[in-house]
Design an enzyme around this catalytic site. Structure first.
Site: not given
Ligand SMILES: Cc1cc2nc3c(=O)[nH]c(=O)nc-3n(C[C@H](O)[C@H](O)[C@H](O)COP(=O)(O)OP(=O)(O)OC[C@H]3O[C@@H](n4cnc5c(N)ncnc54)[C@H](O)[C@@H]3O)c2cc1C
Length: 449
Positions: A11, A33, A42, A276, A421, A429
């Protein structure tokens, strides 16, 4: 204009890239962090399986032109009055960064069950790059021979596949009647059979209650479940990391996730949130849900980034599309399942169809199972689920249903789509049209679900 982003994963980086694209003047800073900006978590199961041997390959990108990336900086406080964020780095140096617009993209953390023993050595979770290094190190140095995976959701089943690849004896323990509870049990059973075909010991309907340790780890649960292994992996879901936002006065909703509108704005002016850590607008349910996924995080981040630099973009909502590969099979879903549609006030029927993925006269045709859910009263398409061979284009077929759901099409209208197809890939189909025709034929039938 100073755009500050907390979080450097899907994100956060999507927001930074979009803001940079639209505004060449703004100062864009991402603080994270950890030290892994824009790594594909993923992909962790495939790094751990050995299929992607080098973790560096998981980087979505390594160049962030025009974006300042501050790694190993944890945001510890947001002051919305002064518009500042306090940070601490690994050496315990404190600093303060000002912002004009702020994005909170702090993601999620593993949800640890509240049972004794989850903090014992040898127990792992899998969410961050560092979690994966810890698992990899254990596999490499201590050479465990067996593992119990607690949680049979998509990460649990992916890790069962990965750890079989690494030569471990895997037990997969799930709480629900079938594995992969995001699809109907009929399809979950097919996935369980595939796991068993690869020697995974699948245990369902088990609520794990206790973990203890002697020379190995002992896991106990309901239905007299008791088993020992060298290693335990907890894959029991995630929770939003919203504490920092809450302490700044940001309002939260479903499962403690940050409440945002479709512009990805929180209740505090100038503060956006995405990924997330937030609630997600569900397009079919017309309500906010907690749906943590990478694909959604990218889209929400992009919307937040655009709006933070003056745009007026809306996140158009999720329809709940998901896909996962387990050994030789793929399971995908989109939209609502029968019970979800009923709870939302529809009058649903779900019809299952078996179809060949391509013409049988061309080699290696595979059967796939499709379950289509539609509204009996209006004929509207409400959802679809497919399980098939991993070469059967299950994901792209689910995506056709997802596009149809996005545009509120009827099940019957699926037959009007001009789908491609050629005998090695489909039939005149396509299976999704055969499944739609089957639904239409059974729409008014008595009985069924
Ligand atoms: C094993 C695994 C497999 C997955 N497979 C899939 C898939 O196949 N398809 C799919 O759609 N999704 C999948 N996901 C889910 C997907 O990875 C997450 O939805 C996505 O990474 C979320 O992104 P995000 O940026 O919201 O947060 P995150 O990836 O959780 O990252 C959070 C970020 O915030 C930082 N952070 C947190 N708190 C602080 C703070 N206080 N100060 C500074 N930095 C901070 C962290 O360091 C990190 O950089 C999977 C997840 C896992 C764990």
């Amino acid at each position: 204009m100073r755009f500050l982003i907390i979080g450097g994963s899907d994100a956060g980086i999507s927001a930074a890239l979009r803001a940079r694209e639209l505004d060449r003047e703004a100062t864009i800073t991402v603080v994270l962090a950890d030290g892994y900006p824009n790594f594909s978590i993923c992909g962790l199961p495939f790094f751990l399986s050995g299929e992607t041997p080098d973790w560096h390959q998981l980087a979505h990108r390594t160049e962030f032109e025009g974006i300042e990336i501050r790694q190993w900086h944890t945001a510890i406080a947001i002051d919305p009055e002064r518009k500042t964020v306090e940070l601490v780095d690994r050496e315990k140096h404190y600093s303060v960064l000002p912002y004009d617009r702020l994005l909170i993209a702090t993601g999620a953390a593993p949800l640890i069950p509240k049972i004794p023993g989850t903090d014992l050595p040898g127990i792992h979770t899998l969410h961050t790059m560092e979690d994966s290094f810890a698992v990899d190190q254990r596999l490499g140095e201590e050479k465990p021979r067996s593992v119990i995976i607690v949680g049979a959701g998509y990460i649990g089943v992916e890790m069962a596949d990965a750890l079989v690849h690494r030569g471990l004896k895997v037990t997969l323990v799930g709480k629900t009647e079938s594995v992969l509870a995001t699809v109907d049990a009929e399809l979950g059973h097919t996935i369980a059979d595939e796991l068993r075909r690869h020697n995974v010991d699948v245990k369902t309907n088990i609520d794990v209650q206790h973990i203890s340790s002697s020379n190995c780890l002992h896991v106990r649960g309901s239905n007299d479940f008791e088993q020992s292994a060298d290693m335990v992996l907890l894959a029991t879901g995630v929770r939003p990391c919203s504490e920092l936002a809450i302490s700044a006065g940001v309002v939260t909703g479903a499962r403690g996730a940050i409440r945002v509108n479709t512009s990805m704005q929180t209740n505090i002016p100038g503060i956006y949130a995405a990924g997330d850590c937030v609630e997600t607008w569900h397009r079919l349910l017309q309500q906010y849900k907690y749906l943590p996924l990478g694909t959604t995080s990218h889209k929400q981040g992009r919307v937040a980034g655009e709006n933070a630099v003056g745009g007026t973009k809306h996140f158009e909502g999720s329809v709940g599309t998901q896909v996962v590969k387990v050994f030789d099979l793929v399971a995908g879903r989109t939209g609502l399942r029968n019970h979800e549609a009923k709870d939302a006030g529809f009058n649903p029927r779900t019809v299952e169809t078996n179809a060949w993925d391509h013409k049988v006269y061309y080699p290696e045709a595979q059967q796939m199972k499709l379950r289509v859910t539609g509204d009996i009263d209006t004929g509207r398409l409400l959802g679809a689920q497919i399980v098939g061979h991993w070469r059967s284009e299950v994901a792209k077929r689910i995506d056709v249903f997802a596009a149809a759901l996005f545009h509120e099409m009827s099940v019957d209208a699926m037959n009007d789509l001009d789908l491609s197809y050629t005998p090695p890939l489909s039939s005149p189909w396509d299976p999704i049209q055969l499944a739609s025709q089957n639904w239409c034929g059974k729409r008014w039938e008595k009985g069924g679900c």
